[in-house]
Scaffold this motif. Structure first.
Motif, PDB file in Angstrom:
ATOM      1  N   GLN A  54       0.834  -1.193   0.000  1.00  0.00           N
ATOM      2  CA  GLN A  54       0.000   0.000   0.000  1.00  0.00           C
ATOM      3  C   GLN A  54       0.870   1.244   0.000  1.00  0.00           C
ATOM      4  O   GLN A  54       1.840   1.333   0.757  1.00  0.00           O
ATOM      5  N   PRO A  55       0.547   2.233  -0.836  1.00  0.00           N
ATOM      6  CA  PRO A  55       1.308   3.483  -0.781  1.00  0.00           C
ATOM      7  C   PRO A  55       1.080   4.166   0.562  1.00  0.00           C
ATOM      8  O   PRO A  55      -0.064   4.289   1.003  1.00  0.00           O
ATOM      9  N   ALA A  56       2.154   4.550   1.202  1.00  0.00           N
ATOM     10  CA  ALA A  56       2.032   5.135   2.538  1.00  0.00           C
ATOM     11  C   ALA A  56       3.285   5.911   2.892  1.00  0.00           C
ATOM     12  O   ALA A  56       4.363   5.697   2.324  1.00  0.00           O
ATOM     13  N   ASP A  57       3.121   6.833   3.845  1.00  0.00           N
ATOM     14  CA  ASP A  57       4.238   7.386   4.576  1.00  0.00           C
ATOM     15  C   ASP A  57       4.201   6.747   5.961  1.00  0.00           C
ATOM     16  O   ASP A  57       3.238   6.050   6.311  1.00  0.00           O
ATOM     17  N   TYR A  58       5.237   6.975   6.765  1.00  0.00           N
ATOM     18  CA  TYR A  58       5.380   6.240   8.014  1.00  0.00           C
ATOM     19  C   TYR A  58       5.704   7.199   9.155  1.00  0.00           C
ATOM     20  O   TYR A  58       6.515   8.112   9.010  1.00  0.00           O
ATOM     21  N   LEU A  59       5.049   6.970  10.285  1.00  0.00           N
ATOM     22  CA  LEU A  59       5.313   7.728  11.504  1.00  0.00           C
ATOM     23  C   LEU A  59       5.848   6.737  12.523  1.00  0.00           C
ATOM     24  O   LEU A  59       5.173   5.757  12.858  1.00  0.00           O
ATOM     25  N   LEU A  60       7.065   6.987  13.001  1.00  0.00           N
ATOM     26  CA  LEU A  60       7.757   6.025  13.853  1.00  0.00           C
ATOM     27  C   LEU A  60       8.339   6.701  15.078  1.00  0.00           C
ATOM     28  O   LEU A  60       8.771   7.855  15.020  1.00  0.00           O
ATOM     29  N   GLY A  61       8.372   5.966  16.181  1.00  0.00           N
ATOM     30  CA  GLY A  61       9.128   6.411  17.331  1.00  0.00           C
ATOM     31  C   GLY A  61      10.613   6.202  17.090  1.00  0.00           C
ATOM     32  O   GLY A  61      11.013   5.429  16.204  1.00  0.00           O
ATOM     33  N   ARG A  62      11.436   6.861  17.878  1.00  0.00           N
ATOM     34  CA  ARG A  62      12.883   6.791  17.669  1.00  0.00           C
ATOM     35  C   ARG A  62      13.422   5.369  17.788  1.00  0.00           C
ATOM     36  O   ARG A  62      14.248   4.929  16.981  1.00  0.00           O
ATOM     37  N   LYS A  63      12.980   4.625  18.805  1.00  0.00           N
ATOM     38  CA  LYS A  63      13.520   3.281  19.018  1.00  0.00           C
ATOM     39  C   LYS A  63      13.185   2.365  17.847  1.00  0.00           C
ATOM     40  O   LYS A  63      14.033   1.612  17.361  1.00  0.00           O
ATOM     41  N   THR A  64      11.935   2.411  17.401  1.00  0.00           N
ATOM     42  CA  THR A  64      11.555   1.600  16.246  1.00  0.00           C
ATOM     43  C   THR A  64      12.347   2.024  15.017  1.00  0.00           C
ATOM     44  O   THR A  64      12.833   1.187  14.254  1.00  0.00           O
ATOM     45  N   PHE A  65      12.495   3.338  14.835  1.00  0.00           N
ATOM     46  CA  PHE A  65      13.253   3.824  13.685  1.00  0.00           C
ATOM     47  C   PHE A  65      14.686   3.293  13.700  1.00  0.00           C
ATOM     48  O   PHE A  65      15.211   2.857  12.663  1.00  0.00           O
ATOM     49  N   GLU A  66      15.333   3.303  14.854  1.00  0.00           N
ATOM     50  CA  GLU A  66      16.719   2.825  14.931  1.00  0.00           C
ATOM     51  C   GLU A  66      16.815   1.344  14.575  1.00  0.00           C
ATOM     52  O   GLU A  66      17.753   0.921  13.888  1.00  0.00           O
TER      53      GLU A  66
END
Length: 198
Positions: A54-66
């Motif tokens: 699915q086309p999307a942008d992503y919103l992540l917390g810092r820990k998940t992002f790392e």
């Protein structure tokens, strides 16, 4: 306005930490990483593949992002969209990354402005603290849950960090052969109460 869609793999007791592998997130001496692997089957795989496309942008917390930044840039063959979609990272300490299409935000107001902007829907994966912030401030439009038939008794839980009274409508559901319940919900206004049998 964009939708904010929370996608979570959770156990029956609400644990969402490290579903994908033993080394994914060992914080808090968590020893059960990879708990969802034994429940993979064709039905679940098809649902996940549909979500990844699915086309999307992503919103992540810092820990998940790392955690993601150390893995996904080299695995575009599995999830091409994670490299091309914009990743908005909620962090007061991290300011830059070599992972392309990454932007950093710091405040709840930043999230509200993002939600009110034009663009693709915004998916939230992992990020237990961020999910709590979003639910507490009524910013979640949809929940897409995969509920696995086990309890762990420890680990980061998806609702440990707060929420508000809110109703949701079930929009889609199925059970996989391995016992995973896949349930999608849409935000549906205020809580209604009553008396059973009257």
């Amino acid at each position: 306005m964009r939708k904010i869609i929370v996608l979570s793999m959770i156990t029956l007791d609400g644990v969402m930490q490290a579903p994908g592998g033993p080394q994914e997130d060992t914080s808090g001496a968590f020893n059960y990483g990879g708990w969802c692997a034994p429940y993979g089957d064709k039905v679940e795989g098809e649902v996940v593949q549909k979500e990844l496309k699915q086309p999307a942008d992503y919103l992540l917390g810092r820990k998940t992002f790392e955690i993601w930044a150390s893995y996904w840039p080299e695995h575009a063959d599995i999830w091409p969209g994670i490299n091309t979609g914009t990743k908005y990272v909620m962090s007061k300490t991290m300011k830059k990354s070599d992972w392309k299409n990454t932007l950093f935000i710091e405040t709840l107001e930043d999230i509200k402005n993002l939600k009110n902007s034009e663009g693709a829907d915004i998916q939230v994966w992992g990020s237990s603290e961020l999910i709590g912030l979003l639910l507490t401030n009524d910013l979640v439009d949809e929940l897409r849950l995969k509920i696995y038939p086990l309890t762990l008794g420890e680990g980061k839980k998806w609702l440990d960090n707060g929420t508000i009274p809110a109703a949701f409508t079930l929009t889609d559901s199925l059970a996989t052969p391995s016992g995973v319940i896949i349930a999608n919900y849409r935000r549906a206004g205020e809580i209604k109460t009553g008396t059973i049998g009257s």
